[in-house]
Design a protein around this motif. Structure first.
Motif, PDB file in Angstrom:
ATOM      1  N   SER A  49       0.823  -1.212   0.000  1.00 52.66           N
ATOM      2  CA  SER A  49       0.000   0.000   0.000  1.00 52.66           C
ATOM      3  C   SER A  49       0.854   1.259   0.000  1.00 52.66           C
ATOM      4  O   SER A  49       0.363   2.348  -0.277  1.00 52.66           O
ATOM      5  CB  SER A  49      -0.935   0.004   1.214  1.00 52.66           C
ATOM      6  OG  SER A  49      -0.174   0.029   2.401  1.00 52.66           O
ATOM      7  N   PHE A  79      -4.878   2.213   4.940  1.00 52.55           N
ATOM      8  CA  PHE A  79      -3.889   2.996   4.209  1.00 52.55           C
ATOM      9  C   PHE A  79      -3.233   4.006   5.152  1.00 52.55           C
ATOM     10  O   PHE A  79      -3.867   4.491   6.100  1.00 52.55           O
ATOM     11  CB  PHE A  79      -4.541   3.698   3.023  1.00 52.55           C
ATOM     12  CG  PHE A  79      -5.040   2.739   1.972  1.00 52.55           C
ATOM     13  CD1 PHE A  79      -4.166   2.208   1.031  1.00 52.55           C
ATOM     14  CD2 PHE A  79      -6.364   2.343   1.952  1.00 52.55           C
ATOM     15  CE1 PHE A  79      -4.616   1.305   0.077  1.00 52.55           C
ATOM     16  CE2 PHE A  79      -6.827   1.436   1.006  1.00 52.55           C
ATOM     17  CZ  PHE A  79      -5.945   0.914   0.058  1.00 52.55           C
ATOM     18  N   SER A 108      -3.876  -6.247  -2.239  1.00 53.34           N
ATOM     19  CA  SER A 108      -3.102  -5.197  -1.572  1.00 53.34           C
ATOM     20  C   SER A 108      -2.699  -5.674  -0.181  1.00 53.34           C
ATOM     21  O   SER A 108      -3.336  -6.551   0.404  1.00 53.34           O
ATOM     22  CB  SER A 108      -3.954  -3.930  -1.462  1.00 53.34           C
ATOM     23  OG  SER A 108      -3.383  -3.002  -0.554  1.00 53.34           O
ATOM     24  N   ALA A 134      -2.702   2.776  -3.859  1.00 53.84           N
ATOM     25  CA  ALA A 134      -1.476   2.869  -3.067  1.00 53.84           C
ATOM     26  C   ALA A 134      -1.102   4.342  -2.954  1.00 53.84           C
ATOM     27  O   ALA A 134      -1.737   5.217  -3.565  1.00 53.84           O
ATOM     28  CB  ALA A 134      -0.343   2.063  -3.703  1.00 53.84           C
TER      29      ALA A 134
END
Length: 495
Positions: free
Chosen positions: A81, A97, A316, A360
């Motif tokens: 990420s 994130f 991810s 990302a």
């Protein structure tokens, strides 16, 4: 008299039958009680890009990763990420994130040799950047549910008390030592299920330090592949050969971990995720939003998980936490922004349900403001879109990406010295440092190393608009307030 005897033996027969049934049930109950608990082991290389022999790289071997791939499911579209160590590891352990969980750059954290106080709320040195207190981390949840938890090599997450481990060991690049440490962890876990975050230091720089200690893993510079974004010169080949040698060493360490689990009878009842925290330790890779800094090797093995399968599903590192929790049948916190991969792992789905894109970001590698260069990424499996939020800003590469002293990095100087012979690679480096376009679009099917920006090409206008819109929606849903990361409020991604 005969009738009484018959009745007596009939009663005796049924009494024995009932006792046998009861004994059988009790035996079955005991078997259930002594059944081995499900464990989890997360093997994390440090700075290894999508570079393994099973994926087609030449000049070096990754026999343990390759063999393990045949025993589980290998993902070809797995992305970190974020391309920096601390925020990547915190992202893995929160399922969030970096701009959402608050851990948006590398942080100062305790060494694993430090005493318990350094990992507690009484710690005397704590970085001002770290995840928000209200967020539940993977180690916290597992500890609350009776797991023995342990970590190796380095900590690198903040604040330290939000990542409680039962045991710690600084082993980092020695296969024989990993066998001893994992054996000891298993012994200490007793009857508890365990979670090990097995961090392995190579191929993080300093390459020379790793190769000096284990020269048998060194590779021939003439037999390796030089990525197109780097100049193919003897100096660059020397540096890359050490990087690939370090990958071989890391693979041996991971192999020692897996072998130990087998020897101790824990392999078949353990979910094992084998990946890297981020991509290659080179400029225009690590600490940047480009694919070489985010694309990682990734294999999963465990009970009821497909064997020998290769998947192109977009995944991810924010998916690791929800995948582990769903595997263990534990609730997933609402703060988690990733998705469980379990339906893909057990073959119920080919791809992650409802997922068309993965995302990302990069914010800053370290606290130095000159290393701050915020970018956002969206990828649909073919087209890769980057939004540079401060495109005109100059960027200082982290020390390990440009200096030889302390880091044994020859790649930066090799690129600068190749200005005349390899102008394209030189210009990529200079653009990285002196300002990039606001938007970048790459066709990963035809341009693996992202050399040709399609953002201003009319033929790709619709694709750029599509990806830009998807990125904006994601940023809004995840509370991406770039200029004030401390005040970010988290929302779960819509499913």
């Amino acid at each position: 008299m005969k009738s009484l005897q018959i009745r007596f033996f009939t009663v005796l027969f049924f009494s024995i039958l009932i006792l046998n049934c009861k004994s059988s049930k009790e035996s079955s109950s005991v078997k259930k009680e002594t059944k081995k608990p499900l464990n989890v082991v997360l093997i994390l290389m440090d700075d290894q890009g999508y570079d393994t022999s099973v994926d087609g790289m030449k000049g070096f071997e990754t026999p343990n990763f390759d063999s393990f791939s045949k025993q589980g499911i290998r993902f070809t579209n797995a992305y970190a990420s974020v391309p920096s160590c601390s925020p990547s590891r915190s992202s893995i352990n929160t399922g969030m994130f970096p701009h959402s969980n608050g851990h948006w750059r590398n942080t100062i954290t305790p060494s694993l040799q430090d005493g318990d106080e350094a990992f507690s709320r009484q710690a005397k040195r704590v970085d001002k950047v770290g995840i928000h207190e209200y967020i539940k981390t993977l180690p916290e949840i597992l500890k609350e549910n009776g797991f023995f938890t342990a970590i190796t090599q380095k900590f690198h997450m903040s604040p330290p008390w939000k990542f409680p481990y039962s045991d710690r060991d600084p082993v980092h690049n020695n296969p024989a030592e990993y066998k001893k440490v994992i054996t000891e962890f298993i012994k200490k876990s007793g009857n508890k299920p365990f979670f090990f975050q097995v961090n392995i230091s190579p191929p993080h720089r300093n390459f020379d330090a790793h190769m000096k200690k284990f020269p048998e893993y060194m590779v021939d510079p003439d037999k390796i592949i030089v990525p197109d974004y780097l100049p193919d010169t003897p100096m660059m080949r020397e540096d890359l050969s050490k990087y690939y040698g370090c990958i071989q060493l890391a693979d041996a360490c991971a192999g020692a971990v897996i072998e130990t689990l087998k020897e101790k009878g824990e392999f078949e009842n353990t979910l094992i995720i084998f990946t890297s925290d981020q991509g290659q330790p080179y400029h225009r890779a690590k600490a940047s939003a480009y694919s070489e800094g985010l694309h990682v090797p990734y294999v999963v093995f465990g009970p009821n998980i497909l064997k020998g399968k290769v998947s192109e599903a977009l995944i991810s590192h924010v998916d690791i936490m929800p995948t582990i929790l769903s595997f263990l049948n534990l609730p997933i916190p609402e703060t988690v922004q990733g998705k469980s991969l379990l339906p893909v792992l057990n073959g119920k789905q080919e791809k992650v349900a409802g997922r068309k894109y993965i995302f990302a970001e990069h914010n800053s590698h370290g606290p130095d403001p000159r290393e701050h260069y915020p970018s956002r990424v969206v990828f649909d499996g073919r087209f890769y879109f980057i939004k540079n939020l401060m495109p005109k800003k100059t960027y200082l590469l982290p020390a390990d990406l440009r200096e030889y002293k302390g880091w044994s990095n020859k790649s930066y100087d090799a690129t600068v010295l190749a200005k005349e012979t390899h102008p394209m690679q030189y210009n990529l480096l200079r653009t990285l440092e002196k300002g990039r376009p606001a938007e970048e679009l790459y066709d990963m099917q035809n341009d693996t190393y992202q050399l040709v920006n399609l953002a201003n090409k009319l033929a790709y206008k619709d694709k750029k608009i599509e990806l830009r819109k998807a990125l904006n929606i994601w940023r809004k849903e995840t509370g991406d307030l770039v200029n004030n990361p401390k005040n970010i409020k988290t929302r779960q991604l819509s499913k």
